[in-house]
Design an enzyme around this catalytic site. Sequence first.
Site, PDB file in Angstrom:
ATOM      1  N   HIS A  42      -2.258   0.616  16.251  1.00 28.22           N
ATOM      2  CA  HIS A  42      -1.095   1.039  15.460  1.00 28.22           C
ATOM      3  C   HIS A  42       0.186   1.006  16.284  1.00 28.22           C
ATOM      4  CE1 HIS A  42      -3.950   2.397  12.443  1.00 28.22           C
ATOM      5  NE2 HIS A  42      -2.976   2.776  11.647  1.00 28.22           N
TER       6      HIS A  42
ATOM      7  N   SER B 248      -5.662  -4.244   0.705  1.00 24.60           N
ATOM      8  CA  SER B 248      -6.115  -5.648   0.772  1.00 24.60           C
ATOM      9  C   SER B 248      -4.951  -6.468   1.300  1.00 24.60           C
ATOM     10  CB  SER B 248      -6.485  -6.155  -0.621  1.00 24.60           C
ATOM     11  OG  SER B 248      -7.444  -5.353  -1.237  1.00 24.60           O
ATOM     12  N   GLU B 249      -4.718  -6.312   2.595  1.00 26.08           N
ATOM     13  CA  GLU B 249      -3.499  -6.913   3.159  1.00 26.08           C
ATOM     14  C   GLU B 249      -3.425  -8.414   2.894  1.00 26.08           C
ATOM     15  OE1 GLU B 249      -5.370  -4.704   4.736  1.00 26.08           O
ATOM     16  OE2 GLU B 249      -3.983  -3.034   5.090  1.00 26.08           O
TER      17      GLU B 249
ATOM     18  N   ASP C 155       0.235  -4.270  13.001  1.00 27.33           N
ATOM     19  CA  ASP C 155      -1.151  -4.370  13.484  1.00 27.33           C
ATOM     20  C   ASP C 155      -2.085  -4.836  12.368  1.00 27.33           C
ATOM     21  OD1 ASP C 155      -0.943  -2.353  16.145  1.00 27.33           O
ATOM     22  OD2 ASP C 155       0.417  -1.947  14.489  1.00 27.33           O
TER      23      ASP C 155
ATOM     24  N   GLU D 209       0.843  -1.201   0.000  1.00 21.20           N
ATOM     25  CA  GLU D 209       0.000   0.000   0.000  1.00 21.20           C
ATOM     26  C   GLU D 209       0.877   1.248   0.000  1.00 21.20           C
ATOM     27  OE1 GLU D 209      -2.521  -0.685   3.428  1.00 21.20           O
ATOM     28  OE2 GLU D 209      -2.981  -2.659   2.611  1.00 21.20           O
TER      29      GLU D 209
END
Length: 759
Positions: free
Chosen positions: A561, A491-492, A517, A461
């Site tokens: 995070h 879209s990890e 995370d 990303e």
Amino acid sequence: MKEIDVPPKLNPEVLSFGEIPKCAYNRTLRQEIEQGRLDAEAAIALLEVMHYIRAFETMIFELKSGKFVPVEGFEYIGATHLSVGQEGVAAGALCALRGDDYITSTHRGHGHSIAKGCFAMREMDVPTLNRFLDRPENSGGERGALYREALHVHLYKTAAELFGKEDGYCRGRGGSMHIADFNVGHLGANAIVGGSSAMAVGAAVGAQKLGTEKVTLCLVGDGASNNGIFHEACNFAAQDQFENGCPVIFLIENNQYGMTGQSVGEVTGVDYLARRGAGYNEQMMHAEVLDGMNPLSVWDGIGRGAELCRQGKGPVLFEALTYRYFGHSLSDKRTTYRTADEEESWKNVDSIKQFSEQLIATGVLTQEGVDAMERRCTEEVEQAGREAALSADPIIEQITEGLLSDTVCDKVPAEFANVTTLKEPRQIRRDKDGKIMYRHAVAEAITEEMLRDRRVIFYGEDVADYGGAFQATVGLLEVFGRDRVFNAPISEACIVGTAAGAAMVGMRPVCEIMYIDFMPMTMDQTGNQLAKNRFMFGGKALLPVVVRTTIGGGKGYAGQHSQSLEAVLTMFPGLKVVAPSTAYDVKGLLKSSIRDNDPVIFIEHQNLYTEKDVVPEEEYLIPLGEARIRREGKDVTIVSYSKMMDVALEAAEQLSAEHGIEAEVIDPRTLIPLDVGAIVKSVQKTGRVALVCQAPETGCFAEHISYQIQLNAFSSLKAPVKIVAAYDIPPPMSQVLEKENLPTPPKVVKAALEVCGRL
Ligand SMILES: Cc1ncc(C[n+]2csc(CCOP(=O)(O)OP(=O)(O)O)c2C)c(N)n1
Ligand SMILES: [Mg+2]
């Protein structure tokens, strides 16, 4: 490098969608033969493959019911997701592909696997058949006889895998739900429904970048197509930035049910799943609904889909309507959710029955010929089953074999060493002490490896034009172009899954997951696929993937995070996990990780990105699994990694200056493999240990180190091991709370004093 502006397009308009054909195929076998689109021999092979599949599935059913006893006392314990009723889809689809095209398959994948092998063998020449039969290529032989022998061995290896035998395609490590055969492009069945979708896209992208014309067929169930990863994969495949389209065909094998939940009227809001193609690109992914009970309809559709892909017009989406005659598995009696009438209506359009009738009507086979074929296929399958049941079990002492390749790419094949660049890479300037920042070491390592090997690509990303959320990869796009450095959708799971797929076909992807995370979003793809694919598929797959990610903390970013989830990633055997604390280590370890043939999770620390260290301009590699002694000492051993190394080193200085205690500070640098030897050696010298990490204490990686110390150096310990970790809470936002939560030098000093008996 901005190429496309995004001005406001605010004019009124009606957005419309095109039409999606449903069961439009209307030719007969006679017409196909007369028009030369299919020859009689191929039509016979198509029926034969359907019979092999049905016979194979029937054998499993009869193994369970006790009707078929291959060897006295044999017990089949594996999965029983049978595909009786769906043969037309598997055989039709695979008949349309080339032998070296790729497929990914499902938990109901025996048919896919049998069909893939059978059709691939039809294309094999004598040397290739000999190789498949484990003979020297130049052994010669009559092609027809070798082909029939190969078919038998194929059925044998398939049965042996289902029976958990050493001769199985995956050496008995995968079984029914994870069968794969890389020799014929079968990249694996999957027991996580939908789990292969991203890998199929990655394989397609990878095959294209390697310059092949190969297409990847992704088989998924109707139920699986509701899973998030399937939608991520469709979107990923449809990205406009793939200039030549993504050569993937998604084939939803719609047998009307998930386990028991039905698509129509229940778990989806569409009458036909192919409608969803309209959601992904303007071509609607060329979506079509096929008659899955007619193998010719599937063969025709997949053939056209493959052609579109080879012309650079992918991705393609098909839905094949079909039905499974048995329950989800043999323990499902299916009476609670299906009626006998419904079952009967599908059996009336049975694919084997219909296609046999066509073969007879066309004069290709007689009724006797069809019957004889059915009997022969059953006999061959049962013979393969008997041989498989008698074959050897895997060797217990080899239980861990196949987990890691433990090899590296030390020499790049000439065809991949010819890297072209759009401009000269930026020289990262050293300061007067020869130092550069940790983030620059990341860029330098990736740049060097991309210059060395064109199979290395980098995506994630915001990594392209922007250079990543932490600016670690600024400039790579300008040097290597969008073909090798590109932004991924958010879209990890798909980022990791596509990397796994691309690696399985020969690429060496490096991808980025912005924050650790977000790794839980990828957990199936990371933990169930990337980590397991080598072992599960019998040690045959190579998965040279690097997933770069980052730990944060201390910045007030709170619970989602700031976590330190590295221990979670060490819990999946098959992954290597690296967590460097200096720029010097980053460069050497990242380069080694990219050359490693096993998947590596490379964990950077956001709070280290601007820290500087001496980093040679020339190439160097640091082997994975070698700890570094950051400070020598004799009184207490402190082990830490990543940003906590700074805390440990500061504590060590305080211990020395204020308490006369000399701490030996060890940075394992890689958590998996862990350099237990270096830690133990130090503990044998000091007898006292404090471990520091920023994760919550319960389940943190320091607990594992502590266990290793007890296991290997218990007699040297003069005091219990202490762990300085975070509280067992999510990271809080408030500055005072976050500060209290994280390890600090005074906390480490206190722990060290305790283990030294000074408190
Ligand atoms: C991610 C995931 N969720 C649930 C399951 C349990 N499960 C196994 S098969 C299955 C049904 C899948 O339906 P479909 O994709 O239509 O395939 P079919 O079984 O009909 O061939 C389910 C829910 C699973 N294996 N994986
Ligand atoms: Mg289904």
